[in-house]
Design an enzyme around this catalytic site. Structure first.
Site, PDB file in Angstrom:
ATOM      1  N   SER A 127      41.295  37.116  33.613  1.00  9.83           N
ATOM      2  CA  SER A 127      41.616  36.670  34.663  1.00  9.83           C
ATOM      3  C   SER A 127      42.186  38.050  35.776  1.00  9.83           C
ATOM      4  O   SER A 127      43.069  38.457  35.288  1.00  9.83           O
ATOM      5  CB  SER A 127      42.787  35.539  34.789  1.00  9.83           C
ATOM      6  N   LYS A 201      38.755  31.024  39.577  1.00  3.78           N
ATOM      7  CA  LYS A 201      39.602  31.198  38.604  1.00  3.78           C
ATOM      8  C   LYS A 201      41.219  31.033  39.339  1.00  3.78           C
ATOM      9  O   LYS A 201      41.833  30.273  38.946  1.00  3.78           O
ATOM     10  CB  LYS A 201      39.583  32.110  37.807  1.00  3.78           C
ATOM     11  N   LYS A 269      51.118  35.664  36.637  1.00  2.90           N
ATOM     12  CA  LYS A 269      50.332  36.598  37.077  1.00  2.90           C
ATOM     13  C   LYS A 269      49.155  36.144  38.283  1.00  2.90           C
ATOM     14  O   LYS A 269      48.710  36.538  39.104  1.00  2.90           O
ATOM     15  CB  LYS A 269      49.618  37.447  35.915  1.00  2.90           C
TER      16      LYS A 269
END
Length: 330
Positions: A127, A201, A269
């Site tokens: 990711s 995502k 994150k």
């Protein structure tokens, strides 16, 4: 590994011989593609294991060698240097922890991309920010390398079972060529051009983070109100409030099992990356900002290595009267 006459490392004769029987199958079918895999963490281990178990010749690398070494039992070649997985690979899969780590391992004159042969495909399943993925794609194209950004969702259970949701960004023919490999790990869907896999995502992570927080709040309310959270969860299964998160993470909360499948430090994150992208689009996303602050506080309080379902602990900390230390069944 050994060097060829141009000084580049190539697969050792012993390693090549170990897969020579795959060159032709009965009926003249071609061998399965050679795979290089970097990043053997919680998810990457199961993803690489599944490829090995399904007959793919695979070479693996991880910064912590012992993690990669476990895959030798499944026939994987374990390399000490990341670039050594790449030179003979048809596909190199990257499952590293962040955009900066991917840059460090993939790019530059001594990076994995420099060791890949033209025509090979780099599949980044980490990711990472959208702009990082599009930059990777441009660098790959300049080297004659195909590129797919293909982040995943489904956690450790999905990686273990091969049921990950795989969000792929790349040229249609490149994604189709990689589909047999991707399908060993889960269910690939091409979203669009490079970068759209990572965008999908971020959408996924926004929904996951918000839903985990909502489930934690709801179960905390149930407990404080005198209901058994386990029974509340059981009653909601199959209704409109049912979800994978209620089933898996709700159960974790009830049992107090916060062994990381998806560590909270990686959740933040992704929410931070989504916030930065939204700012660039002049979008105000208040729920995302609230959930991001909630997870940031959780990490600041020292729980970043716990599963993101441990957001329940952060909610407990915020209460004026201490809630019960753990949810439990009767």
């Amino acid at each position: 590994m050994q060097k060829n006459d141009r000084g580049r490392k190539t697969a050792s004769p012993g390693f090549a011989r170990s897969f020579r029987h795959l060159a032709k199958r009965p009926g003249g079918k071609m061998a399965k593609a050679m795979i290089g895999f970097v990043g053997i963490g919680i998810m990457g281990y199961h993803m690489a294991r599944r490829l090995a178990e399904n007959g793919y010749p695979i070479r693996v690398w991880n910064r912590t060698p012992d993690k990669a070494g476990r895959l030798a039992a499944f026939g994987a070649g374990v390399e000490r240097v990341a670039v050594d997985v790449a030179d003979a690979a048809d596909f190199v899969i990257c499952m590293l922890s962040s955009g900066p780590v991917c840059d460090d391992i993939l790019l530059g004159p001594n990076g994995v991309m420099a060791a890949m042969r033209p025509g090979a495909t780099l599949i980044v399943m980490s990711s990472i920010p959208v702009d990082t993925a599009t930059r990777h794609a441009r660098e790959a194209d300049a080297r004659g390398i195909r590129y797919i950004d293909a982040p995943v969702s489904g956690g450790e259970k999905g990686a273990e079972a091969g049921t990950l949701a795989i969000m792929a960004g790349g040229d249609p023919d490149v994604v189709e060529r990689a589909r047999p490999v991707l399908e060993i790990m889960g269910r690939p869907v091409r979203i669009g051009p490079n970068g759209t896999g990572q965008l999908s995502k971020l959408v996924n992570q926004m929904m996951v983070a918000s839903t985990i927080a909502a489930v934690a709040e709801a179960l905390l309310l149930a407990e404080r109100g005198g209901a058994d959270p386990a029974k509340v969860r059981e009653a909601l299964l199959g209704g409109f409030a049912d979800s994978t998160i209620l089933r898996q993470h709700g159960l974790r909360m009830i049992e107090g099992n916060f062994v990381p499948g998806g560590p909270a430090k990686y959740q933040i994150k992704d929410t931070a990356t989504a916030i930065d992208l939204a700012k660039g689009m002049n979008l105000d996303l208040p729920i995302l900002n609230l959930v991001d602050r909630l997870f940031a506080d959780m990490v600041a309080h020292g729980d970043g290595d716990l599963d993101h379902s441990a957001i329940l602990l952060e909610l407990r900390r915020r209460q004026p009267v201490s809630a019960a230390p753990a949810m439990s069944k009767e």
